[in-house]
Motif scaffolding. Structure first.
Motif, PDB file in Angstrom:
ATOM      1  N   ALA A  25      48.344  40.113  45.345  1.00  0.00           N
ATOM      2  CA  ALA A  25      48.240  39.338  46.141  1.00  0.00           C
ATOM      3  C   ALA A  25      48.395  37.838  45.897  1.00  0.00           C
ATOM      4  O   ALA A  25      47.618  37.638  45.932  1.00  0.00           O
ATOM      5  CB  ALA A  25      47.241  39.753  47.562  1.00  0.00           C
ATOM      6  N   PRO A  26      48.969  37.431  47.279  1.00  0.00           N
ATOM      7  CA  PRO A  26      48.738  35.971  47.601  1.00  0.00           C
ATOM      8  C   PRO A  26      47.380  35.514  47.275  1.00  0.00           C
ATOM      9  O   PRO A  26      46.416  36.722  48.915  1.00  0.00           O
ATOM     10  CB  PRO A  26      49.757  35.687  48.615  1.00  0.00           C
ATOM     11  CG  PRO A  26      50.654  36.247  48.998  1.00  0.00           C
ATOM     12  CD  PRO A  26      50.503  37.698  48.822  1.00  0.00           C
ATOM     13  N   GLY A  27      47.241  34.621  47.013  1.00  0.00           N
ATOM     14  CA  GLY A  27      45.053  34.759  47.202  1.00  0.00           C
ATOM     15  C   GLY A  27      44.336  35.536  46.092  1.00  0.00           C
ATOM     16  O   GLY A  27      43.446  34.942  46.137  1.00  0.00           O
ATOM     17  N   THR A  28      45.531  35.723  45.498  1.00  0.00           N
ATOM     18  CA  THR A  28      44.323  36.421  43.767  1.00  0.00           C
ATOM     19  C   THR A  28      44.454  34.769  42.501  1.00  0.00           C
ATOM     20  O   THR A  28      44.883  34.399  42.095  1.00  0.00           O
ATOM     21  CB  THR A  28      45.585  37.083  43.971  1.00  0.00           C
ATOM     22  OG1 THR A  28      45.425  38.297  44.078  1.00  0.00           O
ATOM     23  CG2 THR A  28      44.339  37.737  42.352  1.00  0.00           C
ATOM     24  N   PRO A  29      43.279  34.846  42.718  1.00  0.00           N
ATOM     25  CA  PRO A  29      43.087  34.019  41.666  1.00  0.00           C
ATOM     26  C   PRO A  29      42.985  34.646  40.470  1.00  0.00           C
ATOM     27  O   PRO A  29      43.215  35.775  40.009  1.00  0.00           O
ATOM     28  CB  PRO A  29      41.588  33.423  41.223  1.00  0.00           C
ATOM     29  CG  PRO A  29      41.321  34.542  42.959  1.00  0.00           C
ATOM     30  CD  PRO A  29      41.930  35.368  42.787  1.00  0.00           C
ATOM     31  N   PHE A  30      43.317  33.427  39.281  1.00  0.00           N
ATOM     32  CA  PHE A  30      44.274  34.443  37.752  1.00  0.00           C
ATOM     33  C   PHE A  30      43.146  35.286  37.332  1.00  0.00           C
ATOM     34  O   PHE A  30      42.916  36.213  36.393  1.00  0.00           O
ATOM     35  CB  PHE A  30      44.050  32.837  36.563  1.00  0.00           C
ATOM     36  CG  PHE A  30      45.192  32.916  35.340  1.00  0.00           C
ATOM     37  CD1 PHE A  30      46.325  33.255  35.327  1.00  0.00           C
ATOM     38  CD2 PHE A  30      44.403  33.472  35.103  1.00  0.00           C
ATOM     39  CE1 PHE A  30      46.858  34.252  34.587  1.00  0.00           C
ATOM     40  CE2 PHE A  30      44.729  33.524  33.163  1.00  0.00           C
ATOM     41  CZ  PHE A  30      46.420  34.064  33.346  1.00  0.00           C
ATOM     42  N   GLU A  31      41.949  34.162  37.941  1.00  0.00           N
ATOM     43  CA  GLU A  31      40.891  35.407  36.757  1.00  0.00           C
ATOM     44  C   GLU A  31      40.508  36.654  37.028  1.00  0.00           C
ATOM     45  O   GLU A  31      39.960  37.958  36.618  1.00  0.00           O
ATOM     46  CB  GLU A  31      39.291  34.451  37.170  1.00  0.00           C
ATOM     47  CG  GLU A  31      39.273  33.069  36.127  1.00  0.00           C
ATOM     48  CD  GLU A  31      39.815  31.889  37.132  1.00  0.00           C
ATOM     49  OE1 GLU A  31      40.638  32.002  38.517  1.00  0.00           O
ATOM     50  OE2 GLU A  31      40.116  31.150  37.085  1.00  0.00           O
ATOM     51  N   SER A  32      41.279  36.885  38.782  1.00  0.00           N
ATOM     52  CA  SER A  32      41.324  37.974  38.599  1.00  0.00           C
ATOM     53  C   SER A  32      42.504  39.367  39.112  1.00  0.00           C
ATOM     54  O   SER A  32      42.452  40.345  39.508  1.00  0.00           O
ATOM     55  CB  SER A  32      40.866  38.393  40.383  1.00  0.00           C
ATOM     56  OG  SER A  32      39.520  37.319  40.969  1.00  0.00           O
ATOM     57  N   LEU A  33      42.592  38.555  37.989  1.00  0.00           N
ATOM     58  CA  LEU A  33      44.782  39.664  37.776  1.00  0.00           C
ATOM     59  C   LEU A  33      43.983  40.506  36.728  1.00  0.00           C
ATOM     60  O   LEU A  33      43.386  40.254  35.943  1.00  0.00           O
ATOM     61  CB  LEU A  33      45.323  38.302  36.908  1.00  0.00           C
ATOM     62  CG  LEU A  33      45.744  37.274  37.875  1.00  0.00           C
ATOM     63  CD1 LEU A  33      47.328  36.589  36.492  1.00  0.00           C
ATOM     64  CD2 LEU A  33      47.087  38.696  38.916  1.00  0.00           C
ATOM     65  N   PRO A  34      44.632  41.693  37.066  1.00  0.00           N
ATOM     66  CA  PRO A  34      44.169  43.154  36.016  1.00  0.00           C
ATOM     67  C   PRO A  34      43.938  42.355  34.491  1.00  0.00           C
ATOM     68  O   PRO A  34      45.166  41.488  34.057  1.00  0.00           O
ATOM     69  CB  PRO A  34      44.642  43.774  36.530  1.00  0.00           C
ATOM     70  CG  PRO A  34      45.323  43.654  38.009  1.00  0.00           C
ATOM     71  CD  PRO A  34      45.277  42.208  38.020  1.00  0.00           C
ATOM     72  N   ASP A  35      43.382  43.212  33.807  1.00  0.00           N
ATOM     73  CA  ASP A  35      43.223  42.599  32.129  1.00  0.00           C
ATOM     74  C   ASP A  35      44.867  43.156  31.990  1.00  0.00           C
ATOM     75  O   ASP A  35      45.511  42.307  30.334  1.00  0.00           O
ATOM     76  CB  ASP A  35      42.364  43.091  31.090  1.00  0.00           C
ATOM     77  CG  ASP A  35      40.869  43.053  31.472  1.00  0.00           C
ATOM     78  OD1 ASP A  35      41.002  41.584  32.115  1.00  0.00           O
ATOM     79  OD2 ASP A  35      39.925  42.949  31.218  1.00  0.00           O
ATOM     80  N   ASN A  36      45.646  44.299  31.768  1.00  0.00           N
ATOM     81  CA  ASN A  36      46.956  44.141  31.168  1.00  0.00           C
ATOM     82  C   ASN A  36      48.089  43.129  32.614  1.00  0.00           C
ATOM     83  O   ASN A  36      49.005  44.303  32.237  1.00  0.00           O
ATOM     84  CB  ASN A  36      47.096  46.003  31.723  1.00  0.00           C
ATOM     85  CG  ASN A  36      46.824  46.437  33.127  1.00  0.00           C
ATOM     86  OD1 ASN A  36      46.886  45.510  34.291  1.00  0.00           O
ATOM     87  ND2 ASN A  36      47.406  47.971  33.105  1.00  0.00           N
TER      88      ASN A  36
END
Length: 53
Positions: A25-36
């Motif tokens: 979703a828009p507003g998702t920081p890179f650090e919060s992206l899933p590991d995969n």
């Protein structure tokens, strides 16, 4: 929020846009992206991204 650039193909991950085609979703920081999560253009992992200056 910081933008991140793929060191392989140059794709820019912009948190303001996210990656809606892949469920991010828009507003998702890179650090919060899933590991995969993978680069939508070349398929490399998060470890191949760096902060876009």
């Amino acid at each position: 929020m910081k933008k991140y650039e793929c060191t392989v193909c140059g794709y820019i991950y912009d948190p303001a846009i996210g990656d809606p085609e892949h469920g991010i979703a828009p507003g998702t920081p890179f650090e919060s992206l899933p590991d995969n999560w993978e680069c939508p253009l070349c398929g490399v992992g998060k470890e191949d991204f760096q902060v876009k200056e």
